[in-house]
Design a protein around this motif. Structure first.
Motif, PDB file in Angstrom:
ATOM      1  N   PRO A   1     -39.726  92.158   5.934  1.00  0.00           N
ATOM      2  CA  PRO A   1     -39.498  91.398   4.703  1.00  0.00           C
ATOM      3  C   PRO A   1     -38.065  91.503   4.206  1.00  0.00           C
ATOM      4  CG  PRO A   1     -40.790  93.377   4.258  1.00  0.00           C
ATOM      5  CD  PRO A   1     -40.692  93.253   5.743  1.00  0.00           C
ATOM      6  N   ALA A   2     -37.564  90.387   3.687  1.00  0.00           N
ATOM      7  CA  ALA A   2     -36.247  90.375   3.047  1.00  0.00           C
ATOM      8  C   ALA A   2     -36.348  90.848   1.608  1.00  0.00           C
ATOM      9  CB  ALA A   2     -35.657  88.970   3.097  1.00  0.00           C
ATOM     10  N   LEU A   3     -37.537  90.740   1.030  1.00  0.00           N
ATOM     11  CA  LEU A   3     -37.762  91.161  -0.354  1.00  0.00           C
ATOM     12  C   LEU A   3     -39.148  91.768  -0.469  1.00  0.00           C
ATOM     13  CD1 LEU A   3     -37.014  89.313  -3.661  1.00  0.00           C
ATOM     14  CD2 LEU A   3     -39.382  89.895  -3.135  1.00  0.00           C
ATOM     15  N   ARG A   4     -39.244  92.846  -1.261  1.00  0.00           N
ATOM     16  CA  ARG A   4     -40.530  93.450  -1.603  1.00  0.00           C
ATOM     17  C   ARG A   4     -40.583  93.614  -3.116  1.00  0.00           C
ATOM     18  NH1 ARG A   4     -41.960  98.246  -0.273  1.00  0.00           N
ATOM     19  NH2 ARG A   4     -43.934  97.958   0.826  1.00  0.00           N
ATOM     20  N   LEU A   5     -41.715  93.254  -3.693  1.00  0.00           N
ATOM     21  CA  LEU A   5     -41.923  93.417  -5.131  1.00  0.00           C
ATOM     22  C   LEU A   5     -43.249  94.139  -5.316  1.00  0.00           C
ATOM     23  CD1 LEU A   5     -40.918  92.745  -8.022  1.00  0.00           C
ATOM     24  CD2 LEU A   5     -42.290  90.651  -7.885  1.00  0.00           C
ATOM     25  N   LEU A   6     -43.209  95.299  -5.986  1.00  0.00           N
ATOM     26  CA  LEU A   6     -44.390  96.146  -6.154  1.00  0.00           C
ATOM     27  C   LEU A   6     -44.660  96.370  -7.632  1.00  0.00           C
ATOM     28  CD1 LEU A   6     -46.565  98.192  -5.074  1.00  0.00           C
ATOM     29  CD2 LEU A   6     -44.761  99.934  -5.199  1.00  0.00           C
ATOM     30  N   ASP A   7     -45.923  96.207  -8.009  1.00  0.00           N
ATOM     31  CA  ASP A   7     -46.364  96.595  -9.349  1.00  0.00           C
ATOM     32  C   ASP A   7     -47.091  97.932  -9.224  1.00  0.00           C
ATOM     33  OD1 ASP A   7     -47.028  96.431 -12.129  1.00  0.00           O
ATOM     34  OD2 ASP A   7     -49.059  95.866 -11.523  1.00  0.00           O
ATOM     35  N   PRO A   8     -46.461  99.048  -9.632  1.00  0.00           N
ATOM     36  CA  PRO A   8     -47.091 100.360  -9.433  1.00  0.00           C
ATOM     37  C   PRO A   8     -48.441 100.494 -10.126  1.00  0.00           C
ATOM     38  CG  PRO A   8     -44.764 100.604  -9.987  1.00  0.00           C
ATOM     39  CD  PRO A   8     -45.114  99.169 -10.223  1.00  0.00           C
ATOM     40  N   ALA A   9     -48.620  99.827 -11.262  1.00  0.00           N
ATOM     41  CA  ALA A   9     -49.861  99.998 -12.018  1.00  0.00           C
ATOM     42  C   ALA A   9     -51.064  99.416 -11.285  1.00  0.00           C
ATOM     43  CB  ALA A   9     -49.717  99.362 -13.395  1.00  0.00           C
ATOM     44  N   SER A  10     -50.923  98.211 -10.733  1.00  0.00           N
ATOM     45  CA  SER A  10     -52.049  97.553 -10.061  1.00  0.00           C
ATOM     46  C   SER A  10     -52.051  97.777  -8.554  1.00  0.00           C
ATOM     47  CB  SER A  10     -52.018  96.048 -10.336  1.00  0.00           C
ATOM     48  OG  SER A  10     -50.890  95.452  -9.704  1.00  0.00           O
ATOM     49  N   GLY A  11     -50.892  98.158  -8.006  1.00  0.00           N
ATOM     50  CA  GLY A  11     -50.758  98.301  -6.562  1.00  0.00           C
ATOM     51  C   GLY A  11     -50.439  97.005  -5.850  1.00  0.00           C
ATOM     52  N   ARG A  12     -50.409  95.877  -6.566  1.00  0.00           N
ATOM     53  CA  ARG A  12     -50.126  94.601  -5.894  1.00  0.00           C
ATOM     54  C   ARG A  12     -48.711  94.612  -5.316  1.00  0.00           C
ATOM     55  NH1 ARG A  12     -52.741  92.509 -10.447  1.00  0.00           N
ATOM     56  NH2 ARG A  12     -54.833  91.748  -9.972  1.00  0.00           N
ATOM     57  N   LEU A  13     -48.614  94.058  -4.116  1.00  0.00           N
ATOM     58  CA  LEU A  13     -47.351  94.044  -3.390  1.00  0.00           C
ATOM     59  C   LEU A  13     -47.107  92.638  -2.857  1.00  0.00           C
ATOM     60  CD1 LEU A  13     -44.961  95.565  -1.974  1.00  0.00           C
ATOM     61  CD2 LEU A  13     -46.533  95.917  -0.045  1.00  0.00           C
ATOM     62  N   LEU A  14     -45.917  92.119  -3.117  1.00  0.00           N
ATOM     63  CA  LEU A  14     -45.472  90.843  -2.562  1.00  0.00           C
ATOM     64  C   LEU A  14     -44.345  91.123  -1.584  1.00  0.00           C
ATOM     65  CD1 LEU A  14     -44.953  87.772  -2.348  1.00  0.00           C
ATOM     66  CD2 LEU A  14     -43.644  87.938  -4.483  1.00  0.00           C
ATOM     67  N   GLU A  15     -44.498  90.634  -0.350  1.00  0.00           N
ATOM     68  CA  GLU A  15     -43.446  90.737   0.655  1.00  0.00           C
ATOM     69  C   GLU A  15     -43.023  89.328   1.058  1.00  0.00           C
ATOM     70  OE1 GLU A  15     -44.330  94.955   2.852  1.00  0.00           O
ATOM     71  OE2 GLU A  15     -45.314  93.164   3.658  1.00  0.00           O
ATOM     72  N   PHE A  16     -41.714  89.127   1.106  1.00  0.00           N
ATOM     73  CA  PHE A  16     -41.147  87.804   1.341  1.00  0.00           C
ATOM     74  C   PHE A  16     -40.295  87.827   2.603  1.00  0.00           C
ATOM     75  CE2 PHE A  16     -37.001  85.764   0.927  1.00  0.00           C
ATOM     76  CZ  PHE A  16     -37.336  84.424   0.830  1.00  0.00           C
TER      77      PHE A  16
END
Length: 236
Positions: free
Chosen positions: A182-197
């Motif tokens: 991934p060129a970008l990773r976005l993580l929400d620590p509270a929910s665990g949701r992870l977006l990889e781009f």
């Protein structure tokens, strides 16, 4: 031409809503670490949709597109065609690995680049400053400035850092990758949701909303043909 919203879904509960107005992602429901679904797309953010750059007289994100649903063994999709004599073709595909891929192509006579503007809050609600951003880019072009190295600056997101640290809007000049990492990773620590781009494009614009209820992303790809993939998952 009437406007429609098409819903694409997979067996894991992920659902993506695509609007024929500009080919925008109008909603995206993704599970957290406990399987709870939430809409992680801020559909009311301004100027979302597919843009042709430059766009003299053709603000494609404000026009209705023609849509054709697609169905294959392990994926569902939607093909969109922009109005006008030099049509842009955009194809969204959602697969069982919770990857949403967009492939865009413009005619040879069109402008040099295409971008998709979308706004994300992977917590599903609230503000985003505590979410962690990582971008594989050693160079950046802050809004209104020239290209510069990120090393030693607040723009350096090569290691994950809170969105609260982001100084403003910028275009990151992505490191040339292998097309898989991934060129970008976005993580929400509270929910665990992870977006990889991942993208085969060379740059990515981003910034937070005002108020900071979302992070907007604009991956930029070649008009001759380019792809962007958003993969959603959850960390324990």
């Amino acid at each position: 031409m009437p406007l429609f919203i098409f819903a694409l879904s997979n067996r894991h509960g992920m659902e993506v809503r695509i609007s024929t107005l500009g080919g925008a992602i109008a909603g995206l429901h993704a599970p957290d670490r406990n399987g709870r679904l939430a809409n992680v797309v801020h559909g009311e953010a301004p100027d979302c949709g597919i843009h042709l750059l430059p766009a003299p007289g053709r603000a494609l994100h404000r026009l209705p597109w023609h849509a054709v649903p697609l169905l294959e063994d392990a994926s569902v999709g939607l093909r969109l065609v922009s109005p006008g004599p030099h049509a842009v073709v955009a194809t969204y595909i959602l697969d069982e690995a919770s990857c949403l891929t967009l492939h865009c192509q413009a005619p040879a006579a069109a402008a040099a680049t295409i971008c998709l503007r979308a706004a994300f809050n992977i917590a599903g609600e609230g503000e985003v400053p505590g979410q962690l951003l990582q971008v594989s880019a050693a160079r950046v072009v802050p809004a209104g400035e020239h290209a510069q190295d990120v090393a030693g600056t607040p723009w350096d997101c090569r290691s994950a850092r809170p969105l609260a640290d982001l100084p403003g809007q910028a275009r990151y000049l992505l490191d040339k990758g292998n097309g898989v990492d991934p060129a970008l990773r976005l993580l929400d620590p509270a929910s665990g949701r992870l977006l990889e781009f991942t993208s085969d494009g060379a740059s990515l614009r981003l910034g937070t909303g005002d108020p900071p209820a979302y992070l907007w992303l604009e991956p930029i790809v070649a008009a001759a043909g380019g792809s962007v993939t958003l993969r959603f998952g959850a960390q324990p």
